[in-house]
Design an enzyme around this catalytic site. Structure first.
Site, PDB file in Angstrom:
ATOM      1  N   GLY A 330      -5.822  -0.277  -3.208  1.00  0.00           N
ATOM      2  CA  GLY A 330      -5.035  -1.394  -2.708  1.00  0.00           C
ATOM      3  C   GLY A 330      -4.210  -0.997  -1.494  1.00  0.00           C
ATOM      4  O   GLY A 330      -4.615  -0.170  -0.677  1.00  0.00           O
ATOM      5  N   SER A 331      -3.019  -1.558  -1.403  1.00  0.00           N
ATOM      6  CA  SER A 331      -2.198  -1.365  -0.199  1.00  0.00           C
ATOM      7  C   SER A 331      -1.651   0.047  -0.055  1.00  0.00           C
ATOM      8  O   SER A 331      -1.118   0.389   1.009  1.00  0.00           O
ATOM      9  CB  SER A 331      -1.041  -2.362  -0.194  1.00  0.00           C
ATOM     10  OG  SER A 331      -1.536  -3.687  -0.038  1.00  0.00           O
ATOM     11  N   THR A 332      -1.755   0.892  -1.094  1.00  0.00           N
ATOM     12  CA  THR A 332      -1.346   2.280  -0.907  1.00  0.00           C
ATOM     13  C   THR A 332      -2.264   2.998   0.078  1.00  0.00           C
ATOM     14  O   THR A 332      -1.929   4.071   0.581  1.00  0.00           O
ATOM     15  CB  THR A 332      -1.350   3.056  -2.252  1.00  0.00           C
ATOM     16  OG1 THR A 332      -2.677   3.090  -2.776  1.00  0.00           O
ATOM     17  CG2 THR A 332      -0.424   2.392  -3.263  1.00  0.00           C
ATOM     18  N   PHE A 333      -3.416   2.386   0.376  1.00  0.00           N
ATOM     19  CA  PHE A 333      -4.374   2.958   1.323  1.00  0.00           C
ATOM     20  C   PHE A 333      -4.024   2.610   2.772  1.00  0.00           C
ATOM     21  O   PHE A 333      -4.614   3.151   3.708  1.00  0.00           O
ATOM     22  CB  PHE A 333      -5.770   2.429   0.987  1.00  0.00           C
ATOM     23  CG  PHE A 333      -6.913   3.088   1.719  1.00  0.00           C
ATOM     24  CD1 PHE A 333      -7.380   4.339   1.357  1.00  0.00           C
ATOM     25  CD2 PHE A 333      -7.542   2.440   2.786  1.00  0.00           C
ATOM     26  CE1 PHE A 333      -8.440   4.935   2.016  1.00  0.00           C
ATOM     27  CE2 PHE A 333      -8.605   3.032   3.457  1.00  0.00           C
ATOM     28  CZ  PHE A 333      -9.051   4.287   3.067  1.00  0.00           C
ATOM     29  N   LYS A 334      -3.065   1.724   2.982  1.00  0.00           N
ATOM     30  CA  LYS A 334      -2.794   1.223   4.329  1.00  0.00           C
ATOM     31  C   LYS A 334      -2.285   2.319   5.265  1.00  0.00           C
ATOM     32  O   LYS A 334      -2.475   2.226   6.482  1.00  0.00           O
ATOM     33  CB  LYS A 334      -1.804   0.069   4.264  1.00  0.00           C
ATOM     34  CG  LYS A 334      -2.447  -1.214   3.717  1.00  0.00           C
ATOM     35  CD  LYS A 334      -1.453  -2.351   3.582  1.00  0.00           C
ATOM     36  CE  LYS A 334      -2.148  -3.622   3.089  1.00  0.00           C
ATOM     37  NZ  LYS A 334      -1.209  -4.737   2.845  1.00  0.00           N
TER      38      LYS A 334
END
Length: 644
Positions: A330-334
């Site tokens: 999810g957004s932890t990959f951004k």
């Protein structure tokens, strides 16, 4: 003539001297042989008289292997995590027994053995080689063992033994990482080309999972031997000699018992996982998967009911979610996508992207989580507010290959070398990967999904902890679990600087700081009030279904996963934490508060001080911490370093 006679006389004298010398040498040799034979006869007649008398009477000498003490496992502070305890057991060797069924029947009069157990034992005795001892009963009480020992001379082939059995003093806390041991099975032996004779000892314990299995060769040790007298009826009469074996290697792990206990307790009833790393050297300080199980059940022989309950639990207590579990990050990959774009120069740190709430590609609409949009956001603001559209746009400029390369540089899509079971590699997808895996071309939509940690991207909590550690430190730190062998430190592998510009790292760190401490941060309610412990982090929500609906309106197993990664202190990073709550909903509400508590425990070296929480949250934090079932630090003092 006189000269000739003198020469003959000299020659004769020399010849006599030579003959005398040879005679003396031959005589000495004969004397030595006679002396050797005499000493040997004395040794046989006096020193070995009992053994030869025993053989003459029909007795025999047999060699029995002595199992070594399995190596102990400690935490970083010397607290025992896996030890050995005495185990009273009874074995039988079929070739030494007169009548197996009768001997077993006689034994049943002394100790409790059910009809079903007796039938299984008879089957095993028939299947095993006649010279292989079989364990008839173990974990006997002292009274039961004493009854067998007193009657042993009347039980042909039956031997009472005192051995060692594994035990785990902290039960579920370390079940997934340390694993457990169990009796060697036929399947275990079939996997080995030349199995150690130790493995054929009845009920010998072999590592089945975790550290116990991965470091089995270190922990097993080497067998000893004992010479015993066995009479013609197969009864063991006495021990003639003994040579003790070498105990297994004592291992010290990087884990901290109290932090591990706190992390698992804080995860509570959730199906979740947490990893804590020291960002300076890669030490894994805690690695907890919830719910857990008691590994002692497997050592002692788990019941069918207990095993069935573990297998049917929808929270999967037997699975190690920390290294085996793979999830869309999810957004932890951004941070990965942002750093790839900054490194490639396709966007500048202060360059903005307008977010109207969605973008359209190929006739398909890709929505931002905030339907009204975020307006214009720059690099660090895109992380603070977790703006999806920003990453949709920049990912098309940088491309999936650069994003994938940055992911691997930060530890995602890499199988990290830890001595744990089934450590997963994850996936940082590329065009080539999709073609090889599915035989299809890479699409624009694939890159858009990957940019926010969805689609084909998969990561484990361990990999996310590595990612946070590398962003925090700017170095390619590698996770490590083994700290020392037999008291000798395992060297820490040098961590080179990441091949990433300082400005790119600075933007990622600034954005993560704003996520927790900024006015629009998605994890603002999980900030740390203590200035010296300021935390930076990133929330994430991982979709498990294609349709977007409210998590509260669907069954638990269809709800989104909640994630959070963080490091602290911001000014001088020491620890990184990654956390996932399966089907927990949002990362800001389900994952971030738990991760903050775990981070505070690591920073404080114990229960988080209430002053570290915002004043409005202190009473709630006090109640939450009071409700946790934690170990008493006074009860876990380092034990003596006995190998027994």
């Amino acid at each position: 003539m006189k000269g000739l006679r003198r020469r003959n006389t000299a020659a004769t004298q020399a010849s006599r001297t030579t003959i005398t010398r040879r005679g003396l040498m031959l005589g000495a040799a004969q004397a030595a042989i006679v002396a050797t034979l005499g000493l040997r006869m004395r040794h046989m007649q006096l020193d070995q008289a009992d053994e030869y008398r025993m053989l003459a009477e029909g007795n025999s000498v047999k060699i029995r292997l002595i199992p070594p003490a399995r190596g102990l496992i400690y935490d970083r502070n010397g607290v025992l995590l896996a030890g050995n305890e005495q185990n009273y057991r009874v074995t039988m060797t079929r070739e030494d027994a007169d009548d197996v069924e009768q001997e077993l029947a006689d034994l049943r009069r002394l100790i409790p053995i059910t009809d079903d157990e007796a039938e299984e034992l008879l089957d095993e005795l028939k299947r095993r080689p006649p010279n292989a001892p079989i364990t008839l009963a173990d974990r006997l009480s002292w009274e039961e063992f004493s009854r067998v020992a007193v009657n042993a001379p009347a039980l042909a082939g039956v031997t009472p033994e005192v051995g060692l059995s594994r035990f785990y003093p902290h039960g579920p806390d370390f079940a997934h990482v340390i694993g457990y041991v169990g009796p060697v099975s036929d399947y275990d032996l079939s996997k080995l080309e030349n199995p150690d004779p130790l493995l054929r000892i009845p009920r010998f314990q072999l590592g089945k999972s975790g550290v116990e299995a991965k470091l089995e060769d270190d922990l097993r040790g080497k067998a000893g031997q004992r010479r015993v007298e066995v009479n013609s009826a197969g009864r063991e009469m006495r021990e003639l000699g003994r040579r003790e074996g070498d105990p297994g290697t004592a291992l010290q792990l990087t884990l901290d018992t109290r932090l591990q206990n706190f992390a698992l307790a804080r995860l509570g009833e959730e199906s979740a996982a947490a990893v804590v790393m020291d960002v300076t050297n890669g030490d894994v300080l805690a690695i907890s998967s919830a719910p857990s199980f008691d590994p002692n059940l497997f050592v002692r022989g788990i019941s069918s009911a207990d095993y069935k309950a573990l297998m049917e639990d929808d929270h999967r207590p037997l699975a190690d979610k920390t290294v085996q579990g793979l999830y869309p990050p999810g957004s932890t990959f951004k941070m990965v996508t942002l750093m790839a774009a900054l490194e490639a120069g396709v966007i500048g740190p202060e360059e903005t992207v307008r977010c109207p709430g969605y973008v359209e590609y190929g006739g398909r609409r890709f929505n931002c989580w905030k339907r009204a949009g975020h307006g214009r956001v720059n690099a660090w603001q895109s992380l603070e507010q977790s703006c999806d559209v920003y990453f949709y746009e920049v990912s098309q400029k940088v491309g999936i290959e650069a994003i994938s390369a940055m992911a691997r540089k930060l530890g995602i899509g890499v199988r990290h070398d830890l001595p744990m079971s089934a450590v997963a590699e994850g996936n940082a997808p590329t065009k080539e990967w999709k073609a090889a895996r599915y035989g299809k071309d890479w699409l624009v939509g694939d890159t858009i999904n990957a940019s926010i940690g969805q689609g084909y991207v998969l990561a484990s909590p361990l990999q996310l902890a590595v990612m946070a550690s590398r962003i925090a430190s700017g170095r390619a730190v590698k996770p490590r679990l083994l700290r020392a062998r037999d008291g000798i430190e395992v060297p820490v592998e040098d961590a080179p600087e990441l091949d990433v510009k300082d400005t790119s790292l600075a933007m990622a760190r600034k954005g993560m700081w704003a996520v927790v401490n900024g006015s629009h941060g998605t994890a603002g309610r999980s900030k740390i009030a203590a200035a010296e412990w300021t935390m930076a982090g990133k929330t994430g929500t991982s979709q498990v279904r294609s349709t977007v609906v409210n998590n509260n309106s669907v069954p638990w197993e269809q709800r989104d996963h909640a994630l959070f990664v963080c490091f602290a202190p911001v000014d001088n990073p020491k620890y990184a934490v990654s956390l996932i709550v399966e089907h927990g909903g949002g990362g800001s509400t389900a994952a971030a508060p738990i991760a903050r508590d775990i981070m505070l425990f690591a920073l404080a070296g114990g229960l988080p001080p209430l002053a570290a929480y915002p004043s409005s949250q202190r009473e709630q934090a006090r109640r939450r911490l009071d409700d946790l079932d934690l170990i008493d630090p006074e009860t876990i003092a380092p034990p003596t370093r006995s190998r027994a």
